[in-house]
Design an enzyme around this catalytic site. Structure first.
Site, PDB file in Angstrom:
ATOM      1  N   ASP A  67     -21.621 -47.878   3.896  1.00 13.62           N
ATOM      2  CA  ASP A  67     -22.280 -47.712   2.605  1.00 13.62           C
ATOM      3  C   ASP A  67     -21.633 -48.597   1.546  1.00 13.62           C
ATOM      4  OD1 ASP A  67     -19.872 -46.354   2.429  1.00 13.62           O
ATOM      5  OD2 ASP A  67     -20.757 -44.382   2.169  1.00 13.62           O
ATOM      6  N   GLU A 143     -26.057 -37.248   1.427  1.00 15.20           N
ATOM      7  CA  GLU A 143     -25.613 -36.116   0.630  1.00 15.20           C
ATOM      8  C   GLU A 143     -26.317 -34.811   1.046  1.00 15.20           C
ATOM      9  OE1 GLU A 143     -23.008 -36.580  -0.913  1.00 15.20           O
ATOM     10  OE2 GLU A 143     -23.153 -37.738  -2.749  1.00 15.20           O
TER      11      GLU A 143
END
Ligand code: PGA
Length: 238
Positions: A67, A143
């Site tokens: 990421d 998330e």
């Protein structure tokens, strides 16, 4: 899930570096998926030492980072581009063209994500994906509670993640609110997964992972559906 319990962070780092080194020795053209964060720092410094002192050879290795913040400049000290070059790539003999990190400077994040996913597929897919875990159970920047998107995508960081990462920035207000992250499918397609869990802040997500359940509230628990996962923890985490 194969679980390795280490006494402390140093032993965890040692075990993680040995695991990665074994992968590279067995397959010198390995494709590695790599994490950032405080947890893998010890592993990276050991890998650099193994490359310098024991000729661990990164020349055939390809890497894809999990990421990157968005937006962020590459030369920003908080970018994952900066992190990876500081802690690993500058210390090993990896070829520049074999290093891949989502581009936090792009004007078209969706196209960047689609291209990133394509480059992973063209490389033959990830042989070993190394992961950390967030206090909220995230992996990469996948998330809790968000729809589990399969491919690399743009995501909004949760307040919990922004607060946890504020320690690296001047203040929480300076933490970018978005990120480009591999998707759950990108991670689950890796042939082998190594997850590192260190510190008392990680006890709750570790417990959920070790319980064997799968819940979108704790994204890491999806790893319980993967057939080749090794979990390395240290004493404070369990
Ligand atoms: P940490 O971050 O290693 O700095 O705790 C892990 C993560 O957020 O994935």
């Amino acid at each position: 899930m194969n679980m390795i319990r280490c006494g402390d962070y140093e032993a965890l780092s040692h075990a993680a570096a040995e695991f990665v080194a074994r992968q590279i020795k067995e397959k010198p053209s390995s494709v590695l998926g790599l994490p950032t964060g405080a947890t893998p720092l010890g592993m990276y410094s050991r890998l650099v030492a193994l490359c310098r002192n024991e000729a661990l050879d990164f020349s055939g290795v390809t890497t894809f980072n999990l990421d990157e913040y968005y937006p962020i400049k590459r030369d920003d000290r908080q970018s994952y581009y900066y992190f990876m070059h500081t802690h690993l790539f500058s210390g090993v003999n990896i070829k520049k063209e074999n290093v891949h990190i989502p581009n936090g400077e792009t004007a078209d994040p969706e196209a960047e994500c689609a291209g990133y996913e394509r480059r992973i597929a063209q490389s033959g897919g990830i042989d070993l994906q190394v992961l950390g875990i967030g206090q909220n159970g995230h992996i990469g920047f996948i998330e809790p509670g968000e729809a589990l998107e399969s491919a690399t995508h743009v995501t909004a960081l949760t307040p919990n993640t922004i607060a946890a990462n504020a320690r690296f920035f001047e203040s929480a207000a300076c933490v970018p609110t978005k990120a480009l992250t591999m998707g759950i499918g990108t991670i689950m397609r890796a042939r082998k997964i190594l997850i590192l869990v260190s510190g008392k802040e990680k006890t709750a997500p570790l417990q959920a992972l070790a319980d064997g359940k799968i819940t979108p509230k704790i994204p890491a628990t999806i790893l319980n559906a993967h057939g080749d996962v090794t979990l390395i923890t240290d004493q404070p985490a369990f």
